[in-house]
Write a protein that holds these residues in place. Structure first.
Motif, mmCIF file in Angstrom:
data_model
loop_
_atom_site.group_PDB
_atom_site.id
_atom_site.type_symbol
_atom_site.label_atom_id
_atom_site.label_comp_id
_atom_site.label_asym_id
_atom_site.label_seq_id
_atom_site.Cartn_x
_atom_site.Cartn_y
_atom_site.Cartn_z
ATOM 1 N N VAL A 45 -5.009 1.370 -5.997
ATOM 2 C CA VAL A 45 -4.598 2.692 -6.467
ATOM 3 C C VAL A 45 -3.265 3.092 -5.826
ATOM 4 N N MET A 46 -2.245 3.111 -6.651
ATOM 5 C CA MET A 46 -0.920 3.538 -6.180
ATOM 6 C C MET A 46 -0.289 4.369 -7.282
ATOM 7 N N LYS A 54 -11.739 -1.184 1.995
ATOM 8 C CA LYS A 54 -11.168 -0.253 2.967
ATOM 9 C C LYS A 54 -12.281 0.660 3.456
ATOM 10 N N ASP A 112 -2.968 -3.186 -2.556
ATOM 11 C CA ASP A 112 -3.703 -1.951 -2.820
ATOM 12 C C ASP A 112 -3.879 -1.801 -4.335
ATOM 13 N N ASP A 144 0.863 -1.183 0.000
ATOM 14 C CA ASP A 144 0.000 0.000 0.000
ATOM 15 C C ASP A 144 0.900 1.233 0.000
ATOM 16 N N ASP A 145 0.500 2.259 -0.771
ATOM 17 C CA ASP A 145 1.335 3.458 -0.811
ATOM 18 C C ASP A 145 1.110 4.357 0.403
ATOM 19 N N GLN A 146 0.061 4.077 1.185
ATOM 20 C CA GLN A 146 -0.238 4.913 2.356
ATOM 21 C C GLN A 146 0.224 4.225 3.643
HETATM 22 MG MG LIG Z 1 -3.340 3.583 -2.510
#
Ligand SMILES: [Mg+2]
Length: 319
Positions: A67-68, A117, A65, A22-24
């Motif tokens: 959306v990255m 999420k 995830d 995950d980018d977050q």
């Molecule tokens: Mg993301």
């Protein structure tokens, strides 16, 4: 179509290995807390990192995830499923989007499940458990089909398919590949002198020593025939391939298995042929697996003709 090829899994009792992507950081943290007490957790914040970790660590499950920035989750999933080293690892998408089209796309790419999420820890744990169990059952089945019963390393069937896949990868990604073919010196005489039980035990020990000489989880050892073993080693240059041949020889020598009728010494030794496949020029066809095997076989013969207990190296297709 080729068969789906596993890497032989570790003991089933080991803690499941989980890769979270995950980018977050806040999302990584939430998932980490849900799993860290009873899983071995690896984390990646980008698609590239995820692919590298998946190949190196061989997780039992990937939570991915969608959306990255840069490479998105769909592309990561596509690449995981295209690589024989990672294609059997189940992927669950973790996504904030609630879009049936998006979900369809993910399932078509080979994902086994979707989780929304923000995550509910109890639900995500329950689903992860199901897929880890299925993954391990699949590993066991594949292990029975692709593992040599005597020595526990891969068998010839696995080698043939794996080598074809790795040669394709060599073309696609422009990487070198080495095939090491090795043979226990004077093994027939060993059996005649020490008996077949001792012969079997010798092969088991040699197989374990060869496997121990590998450095990366992507390096594959297979029993090629009677007392012959093969190693398929991607991403290795000439000096790396020679160093590997040396490590294998040393590992077998260190076993110090007495050989009462060897022409080369008091202990069991091996001869090795190391054939390298270089990426072909753009537009040229991939080297067929049979050509690489033939080259390794010729080099092995050369090592034996030169007195055994040594290695010969060459480039396949270079004469
Ligand atoms: Mg993301």
């Amino acid at each position: 179509m080729t068969a789906r090829l596993p890497h032989v899994p570790p003991a089933a009792a080991a803690r499941p290995k989980l890769l979270i992507v995950d980018d977050q950081p806040v999302n990584l943290q939430a998932l980490y807390h849900a799993f860290s007490s009873d899983h071995q957790v690896f984390m990646a914040t980008s698609g590239e990192q995820a692919l590298a970790l998946a190949r190196d660590r061989q997780p039992d499950l990937v939570l991915l995830d969608v959306v990255m920035p840069g490479m998105d989750g769909h592309e990561v999933c596509r690449r995981l499923k295209a690589d024989p080293a990672t294609q059997d690892i189940p992927v669950i998408f973790v996504t904030a989007q609630d879009d049936p089209e998006d979900e369809t796309r993910g399932l078509e790419l080979g994902a086994v499940d979707f989780i929304a999420k923000p995550i509910n820890p109890a639900i995500v744990r329950a689903r992860a458990r199901t897929h880890v169990t299925l993954k391990r059952q699949g590993d066991l089945l594949r292990q029975m089909v692709f593992v040599d019963g005597l020595t526990g390393v891969h068998n010839r069937r696995f080698l043939d398919e794996h080598l074809a896949d790795e040669l394709q990868r060599c073309v696609r990604e422009g990487r070198d590949l080495a095939l090491v073919l090795l043979d226990v010196d004077f093994f027939k005489r060993f059996n005649d002198r020490h008996g077949h039980q001792a012969g079997d035990d010798c092969l088991r020990q040699v197989a374990a020593a060869v496997k121990g000489a590998m450095r990366r989880p992507t390096d594959v050892v297979a029993r090629y025939g009677g007392e012959e073993f093969a190693c398929v080693v991607p991403d290795v240059d000439e000096s790396g391939a020679l160093a590997l041949a040396f490590r294998i020889s040393e590992a077998v020598r260190t076993l110090a298995i007495p050989h009462g009728d060897s022409g080369v010494g008091d202990h069991v030794s091996v001869s090795l042929g190391v054939a390298r496949a270089l990426p072909p020029a753009p537009g040229a066809a991939a080297l067929p697996p049979s050509a690489l095997i033939e080259a390794a076989d010729r080099l092995l013969y050369r090592a034996k003709a030169a007195g055994r207990a040594q290695a010969a190296i060459g480039v396949a297709g270079a004469g």
